[in-house]
Design an enzyme around this catalytic site. Structure first.
Site, short mmCIF file in Angstrom:
data_model
loop_
_atom_site.label_atom_id
_atom_site.label_comp_id
_atom_site.label_asym_id
_atom_site.label_seq_id
_atom_site.Cartn_x
_atom_site.Cartn_y
_atom_site.Cartn_z
N CYS A 1 -4.99 -4.61 5.17
CA CYS A 1 -5.68 -3.90 4.14
C CYS A 1 -6.08 -4.47 2.94
O CYS A 1 -5.25 -5.41 2.30
CB CYS A 1 -4.52 -2.71 3.66
SG CYS A 1 -3.64 -2.03 5.00
N SER B 1 -4.76 7.92 -0.84
CA SER B 1 -3.99 6.67 -1.30
C SER B 1 -3.71 7.18 -2.60
O SER B 1 -4.24 7.10 -3.61
CB SER B 1 -5.17 5.57 -1.33
OG SER B 1 -5.57 5.39 -0.19
N LEU B 2 -2.09 7.35 -2.50
CA LEU B 2 -1.82 7.94 -4.00
C LEU B 2 -1.23 6.62 -4.75
O LEU B 2 -1.55 6.44 -5.88
CB LEU B 2 -0.74 8.95 -3.62
CG LEU B 2 -0.07 9.93 -4.86
CD1 LEU B 2 -1.12 10.77 -5.22
CD2 LEU B 2 1.11 10.68 -4.27
N HIS B 3 -0.29 5.99 -4.25
CA HIS B 3 0.23 4.80 -4.61
C HIS B 3 1.01 4.71 -5.94
O HIS B 3 1.68 3.87 -6.54
CB HIS B 3 -1.19 3.52 -4.94
CG HIS B 3 -1.90 3.19 -3.94
ND1 HIS B 3 -1.28 3.38 -2.42
CD2 HIS B 3 -3.26 3.13 -3.89
CE1 HIS B 3 -2.12 2.93 -1.81
NE2 HIS B 3 -3.48 2.66 -2.31
N ASN C 1 -0.55 -6.51 0.34
CA ASN C 1 -1.18 -7.66 0.75
C ASN C 1 -1.70 -8.37 -0.36
O ASN C 1 -2.79 -7.90 -0.94
CB ASN C 1 -2.30 -7.45 1.73
CG ASN C 1 -1.80 -7.99 3.13
OD1 ASN C 1 -1.67 -8.94 3.21
ND2 ASN C 1 -2.29 -7.12 4.15
N CYS D 1 -7.20 -4.39 -4.60
CA CYS D 1 -7.93 -4.34 -3.68
C CYS D 1 -9.04 -5.36 -3.71
O CYS D 1 -9.75 -5.13 -4.57
CB CYS D 1 -8.45 -2.70 -3.36
SG CYS D 1 -9.43 -2.87 -1.95
N SER E 1 -9.62 8.14 5.05
CA SER E 1 -8.94 7.72 3.87
C SER E 1 -9.33 7.82 2.77
O SER E 1 -10.54 7.33 2.48
CB SER E 1 -8.16 6.20 4.18
OG SER E 1 -7.08 5.81 3.22
N CYS F 1 -10.69 -0.05 12.97
CA CYS F 1 -10.59 0.43 11.26
C CYS F 1 -11.91 -0.15 11.00
O CYS F 1 -12.52 -1.20 11.17
CB CYS F 1 -9.46 -0.66 10.66
SG CYS F 1 -9.65 -0.75 8.88
N CYS G 1 -17.16 -1.49 -2.57
CA CYS G 1 -16.74 -0.17 -3.03
C CYS G 1 -16.62 0.01 -4.54
O CYS G 1 -16.64 -1.09 -4.92
CB CYS G 1 -15.30 -0.29 -2.61
SG CYS G 1 -14.29 1.17 -2.86
N GLY H 1 -14.86 0.16 1.49
CA GLY H 1 -15.48 1.34 0.92
C GLY H 1 -14.60 2.59 0.89
O GLY H 1 -13.46 2.78 1.36
N GLU H 2 -15.28 3.50 -0.03
CA GLU H 2 -14.72 4.86 -0.10
C GLU H 2 -15.41 5.90 0.59
O GLU H 2 -16.46 6.12 0.45
CB GLU H 2 -14.67 5.29 -1.52
CG GLU H 2 -14.18 6.61 -2.01
CD GLU H 2 -13.19 7.13 -1.34
OE1 GLU H 2 -12.03 6.29 -1.25
OE2 GLU H 2 -12.94 8.23 -0.98
N GLU I 1 -16.91 -5.50 7.17
CA GLU I 1 -15.79 -5.99 8.39
C GLU I 1 -15.22 -4.74 9.08
O GLU I 1 -15.15 -3.71 8.62
CB GLU I 1 -14.67 -6.90 7.80
CG GLU I 1 -15.18 -8.06 7.09
CD GLU I 1 -14.03 -9.11 6.89
OE1 GLU I 1 -14.58 -10.16 6.42
OE2 GLU I 1 -12.89 -8.81 7.18
N CYS J 1 -10.31 -0.38 -7.61
CA CYS J 1 -8.68 -0.55 -7.70
C CYS J 1 -8.17 -1.93 -7.74
O CYS J 1 -8.80 -2.73 -6.98
CB CYS J 1 -7.92 0.15 -6.16
SG CYS J 1 -8.40 1.91 -5.97
#
Ligand code: SAH
Length: 391
Positions: free
Chosen positions: A383, A260-262, A340, A147, A237, A133, A140, A203-204, A120, A144
């Protein structure tokens, strides 16, 4: 606390999907004009029995005129148009569904790739910019747990042209007035262009390094060889693949890096971003700092706010400390993203007061911070939601 407990009791045990770095080699898409360098284009053109200068004409149609219909390539002999289109511009993305929201200023498109894989992209028009985006992989491998894409596993890497075509579709929609929110009539001669591209779809990107760098080069090459975008408008990212972050810093492309630390501590980050078990908080933040030092580009730290998981005041303080330890010369900016929730997830977004307190604490320590606007929520375009409903 490790973050396993939430308000409503223990959260679902984190799924331990394996980390997958190398994509299965299947479904290699056909070669496309947007995979080739300007030199290769001339060579391929000649090898196909055409004059080399046709390469520049074709590039001008594709990147400058945004004309993907060979009938419009009127400076090419009519007998040649379809042959070139077939040879160099095979359709890579087929639109399966298009969803609009935010008064039609946000469009999410679900694409089917030539082998059936689904990805997408999301086009977002703001008064002062247009952001696309894009996805860089079908699925991926980074696993995570919050996600949707990460929970579906990796299908395959996308090619450079498959990535570029997502942006070109956005550019064509804009040029054809197919997205709302344009400037007033008096500014109509300001033809809208895609000003920003963020690799925040599926994806990464740094796990598909070569194709992603190839796409960045296509997007930033001056017209007509490329789309002529500013590298500064492009954000890559990453979950924090340290060697690739270092490689990107040495690339000499001033793209913006988002990490993306989180979580500011390894105990929690091991759970939220499993790649942390390979490269920990200290190592990824060092690599982000080094990226800022080498490129002079401010790095974004992405931090999802998950209720009672990573949104405590002490974690805000620790995050500020971890970032400030590397210096206070404006090298970093924190982007807070309300979670989300994915279908079936026990996790949810932070309470408003916890979000406010998190922001306040970062600001008090002099860390620049913004809370991400979450466009596309009602079409699951925000996201982590991409393609989840179509599996
Ligand atoms: N793999 C890359 C880029 C794709 S994800 C990366 O991880 O950075 C883009 C951003 O969306 C990342 O910061 C990711 O952590 C975030 N994200 C993923 N799922 C989300 C969710 N459910 N809610 C909010 N943000 C999410």
């Amino acid at each position: 606390m490790t973050g396993l407990l939430s308000d409503d009791g223990p959260a679902a045990p984190p799924k331990s999907l394996p980390l997958v770095f190398s994509a299965p080699r299947r479904g290699v898409p056909p070669r496309h004009w947007a995979d080739l360098t300007p030199m290769q284009r001339r060579e391929f053109m000649e090898a196909a029995g055409h004059r080399a200068f046709r390469a520049r004409q074709l590039s001008a149609h594709y990147f400058e005129g945004l004309r993907d219909d060979p009938a419009q390539w009127t400076d090419l002999p009519s007998g040649v148009r379809d042959v070139l289109a077939e040879k160099f511009m095979p359709p890579l993305l087929t639109s399966v569904r298009e969803l609009r929201c935010d008064d039609d200023t946000t469009i999410k498109t679900l694409w089917r790739l030539h082998d059936g894989a689904l990805v997408e992209s999301v086009l977002m028009r703001y008064p002062d910019r247009v952001t696309m985006c894009v996805s860089s992989q079908a699925g991926c491998g980074m696993a995570c747990p919050f996600c949707a894409t990460g929970q579906g596993g990796l299908q395959r890497n996308m090619s450079t042209a498959e990535i570029v075509e997502q942006v070109m579709d956005g550019a064509r929609k804009l040029a054809r007035g197919q997205i709302a929110g344009g400037p007033g009539v008096e500014e109509a001669e300001n033809v809208a262009r895609v000003s920003n591209v963020v690799f925040m779809g599926m994806g990464e990107p740094l796990a598909n390094y070569k194709a992603v760098i190839g796409a960045v080069r296509q997007l930033t090459a001056p017209r007509p060889d490329g789309l002529g975008m500013s590298a500064r408008g492009i954000t890559v990212s990453t979950v924090g693949l340290v060697p690739r972050m270092q490689q990107l810093a040495a690339e000499g492309l001033p793209v913006t890096l988002a990490l993306s630390l989180h979580a500011p501590d390894d105990e929690l980050r091991d759970e939220l971003v499993p790649i942390n078990t390979r490269w920990n908080v200290d190592e990824v933040v060092d690599a982000a700092w080094e990226y800022a030092r080498v490129t002079k580009r401010r790095v974004s730290i992405e931090y999802i706010l998950i209720r009672d998981m990573n949104d405590q005041a002490h974690r805000a303080d620790l995050l500020a400390k971890v970032l400030r330890r590397r210096g206070s010369w404006g090298w970093v900016h924190v982007n807070l993203i309300p979670l989300n929730p994915t279908p079936g997830s026990k996790w949810t977004a932070s309470r408003r007061r916890d979000e406010d307190e998190f922001v306040r604490r970062l600001q008090a320590k002099g860390v620049p911070v913004t809370v991400r606007d979450t466009r596309g929520r009602e079409i699951d375009g925000a996201c982590g939601q991409l393609a989840a409903l179509d599996e």
